[in-house]
Design an enzyme around this catalytic site. Sequence first.
Site, mmCIF file in Angstrom:
data_model
loop_
_atom_site.group_PDB
_atom_site.id
_atom_site.type_symbol
_atom_site.label_atom_id
_atom_site.label_comp_id
_atom_site.label_asym_id
_atom_site.label_seq_id
_atom_site.Cartn_x
_atom_site.Cartn_y
_atom_site.Cartn_z
ATOM 1 N N CYS A 1 39.745 23.479 34.300
ATOM 2 C CA CYS A 1 41.135 23.924 34.140
ATOM 3 C C CYS A 1 41.694 24.226 35.524
ATOM 4 C CB CYS A 1 41.183 25.158 33.231
ATOM 5 S SG CYS A 1 42.767 25.363 32.374
ATOM 6 N N ARG B 1 52.093 45.940 30.545
ATOM 7 C CA ARG B 1 50.817 45.231 30.758
ATOM 8 C C ARG B 1 49.771 46.137 31.417
ATOM 9 N NH1 ARG B 1 51.823 40.130 34.108
ATOM 10 N NH2 ARG B 1 53.484 41.400 34.995
ATOM 11 N N HIS C 1 37.108 30.110 34.311
ATOM 12 C CA HIS C 1 37.410 31.417 33.733
ATOM 13 C C HIS C 1 36.314 32.432 34.024
ATOM 14 C CE1 HIS C 1 40.075 28.736 31.445
ATOM 15 N NE2 HIS C 1 40.879 29.776 31.451
ATOM 16 N N TRP D 1 54.353 26.648 23.468
ATOM 17 C CA TRP D 1 54.173 27.847 24.282
ATOM 18 C C TRP D 1 55.502 28.503 24.632
ATOM 19 C CZ3 TRP D 1 49.594 26.428 28.090
ATOM 20 C CH2 TRP D 1 48.438 26.244 27.319
ATOM 21 N N GLY E 1 45.098 21.016 38.980
ATOM 22 C CA GLY E 1 46.489 21.153 39.427
ATOM 23 C C GLY E 1 46.799 22.399 40.222
ATOM 24 N N LEU F 1 47.061 47.349 30.255
ATOM 25 C CA LEU F 1 45.671 46.969 29.996
ATOM 26 C C LEU F 1 45.227 45.872 30.954
ATOM 27 C CD1 LEU F 1 43.141 47.334 28.279
ATOM 28 C CD2 LEU F 1 44.024 45.602 26.711
ATOM 29 N N LYS F 2 46.059 44.881 31.175
ATOM 30 C CA LYS F 2 45.734 43.785 32.096
ATOM 31 C C LYS F 2 45.367 44.323 33.475
ATOM 32 C CE LYS F 2 48.085 40.280 34.871
ATOM 33 N NZ LYS F 2 47.075 39.216 34.842
ATOM 34 N N ARG G 1 44.636 37.929 30.569
ATOM 35 C CA ARG G 1 45.590 36.835 30.760
ATOM 36 C C ARG G 1 46.772 37.005 29.804
ATOM 37 N NH1 ARG G 1 48.479 32.889 33.283
ATOM 38 N NH2 ARG G 1 48.619 30.968 32.090
ATOM 39 N N ASP H 1 50.174 17.523 31.226
ATOM 40 C CA ASP H 1 49.205 18.359 30.511
ATOM 41 C C ASP H 1 49.650 18.647 29.081
ATOM 42 O OD1 ASP H 1 47.696 18.465 32.782
ATOM 43 O OD2 ASP H 1 48.387 20.444 33.414
#
Length: 756
Positions: free
Chosen positions: A726, A17, A694, A561, A432, A19-20, A515, A599
């Site tokens: 969100c 990861r 976001h 998911w 949440g 790049l993240k 993300r 959700d």
Amino acid sequence: MKIVNHILGFPRIGFKRELKFAQEDYWKKKISKSELKKIGFNIRKKNWMIQKKMGLQFLSVGDFSWYDHVLTTSMMLGNIPERFLNNKKIDLDTLFHIARGVSVDRKPTFPSEMTKWFNTNYHYIVPEFSENSSFHFIWKQILDEIDEAKIYNRDIKPIILGPMSYLFLGKSNNEKFDRFDLLPKILPIYKKILQSISKKKISWIQIDEPILALDLSDQLKKKFLYSYQFLKSNLKILLTTYFGSIEHNFDIIDSIPIDGLHIDLIYGNYNLEKIHQKLSSKIVLSLGVINGRNIWKSDLVKYFNLINNFKKYRKKIWIGTSCSLLHVPLDLDQEENLNPIVKNYLSFAVQKCYELFLLSDSLNTNDKSLLESWILPLRSRIYFNKIKNKDIRNKLSNISNKDYQRKSHYDIRYEKQQKKFHLPILPTTTIGSFPQTEELRLLRAKFKKKILHKKLYEEKIFKIIKENIKIQESLDLDVLVHGEPERNDMVEYFAENLDGFVFTDYGWVQSYGSRCVKPPIISHDISYIKSITVSWIKYAQSLTKKPVKGMLTGPVTILLWSFPREDISRKLIAKQIALALREEIFELEKNDINIIQVDEPALREGLPLRNFEKEKYLNWAVNAFKLSVSSVKDTTQIHTHMCYCEFNDIMDAIVNLDADVITIENARSKMEILRFFKNFQYPNSIGPGFYDIHSPNIPTQENFIQLIKKSIKLISSKRLWINPDCGLKTRSWKEVKESLKNLVNATKKVRLLQKY
């Protein structure tokens, strides 16, 4: 002629990861732009070397993106909304500004909308169009990457998103304006791009047109013909489709001047002999035989037999992945802690490249002996000792219609819940999750590695929950949450506490930008083991007189998911998860948790691309949700949350969910979604997102007041909830506290203006 192998794209996040972490460090000004670019180059370099090592004949170029590939296309075409220009040069900061709504000098601007990429959990930044849109080839990342890749292989296949799909995926604020009227403006830029690529001595280009899997109007089909007749050039075009069959659009395919066509044999049902008859023999037919969306090994012998037989009819055959591999983890060899039996069944991006080499080499030598050994685990999978749970199957067979229905109509439930909770008009809440600090992540990591004793870990989590409740009470929110400090991910956490899943250490997949998610793997029948959330929620409720929401992830979202089994239907898996969640909801109710949020952000995502298939999916998906929640008392208020999707496709299904309150993403859409809910006359309560979580931008109190006032004109204040769009896990506490303070104070001011 030899069978050629290729992929439609490779994961871009890096094997660890990279790049993240580089993106987030750059946004925090911890690294420079040149350092960020160097990390991006190193990721591309490693990707190409792996592809070459695994035996691929083409290197894929153009599949790397700094945020998402649709936004990269917008940059390439110079389609940049005016609010992001500010007389500055177009560069990487512009791209991040569009995606995040904040510029390099921290100047806030509302970002472009974000939504799901077809029926996947990948998100893209929605292109914006108007009558005045202009296009210019100013972002030349694709050309730079071609030059980079040539060092590693002469055979390079650049990848770009096609003009028809690009326009389809965008939107205009003017409903009367047809964005396809922009084709005469946009096609010359595409042609210029193709000409520039051709000058690099490239022979093939992959142009993705995934909308060919949709039901297209005759008008759009004509525009397809017009577009590709215009784009005809020296480059050989591989027109690429995926996520479903395109047979229903074959009336135009043979008329489009292309040199190759890619079809998805995993998610599309095709008769290859009929396809051969419909296509000119001069056209290369690329067959997507390796699943780019799931992690199980491919039955290479099955495809060897299929293609070997098909070779009699057609000489120009390529084989490839069904779609880009960005939807699967990178490398199975990194996984040292997976159950070895399960691991033997799996194939990640690197292994899928190798599968393509094995299959093409076997086809070219007419020897399938290596394929037989590769798929041996698949042949023995039926003996996997935990795959079937008789108790769960018996419970499923005893489900009746009453298990899918609430006891009373919404209006009756509403009155009972009002008497129980005494909530004010325009009740405030959050979705949440609260910020996941470095300290909290480290705490969970220590517990997972067994460095931290369970008792001490739980004490620390309880302490965080206590602080979360204290903060919410100080802000004077009406319905509280415990903040989910114990959860690494909204799906993985529940999967870890149910039987039927296995997990990876490095199985990360990009969702959008920085993300990433790590989907669990559904390996056998799913069942409830013990309470999952009760101790956390019960403790939170003991700290306050205000109601605290129980927080669960819904059955469809857990299914979609995760990486699902392929030996049983998704419908059956969803029912198994729903039964398990129902047990958890019973436990919450027994412990006096009377507001429970389940959700389902993935409900729209699972919708089939063809219209005739949608109703069947929605029926079982809605029933899975209802199976999990419908047995509760009338006084138990059921919430659900959905985000970043096109609601108009599933509005009947949303009504059929019969949740007491639905919270949605509305902040980026400038009230457009709420207008749709009003026009549809949605009957239950609704909480439109008033705060775009976001983006690091902090809305002012006045911003909130204006949005709430506009909302009241569309939805009755008696049915309107005030909340972010969100969960808040990606934001800092400073941003969260200031934003929620403004949200609550704005709500109080608007309440004073309302008549009860």
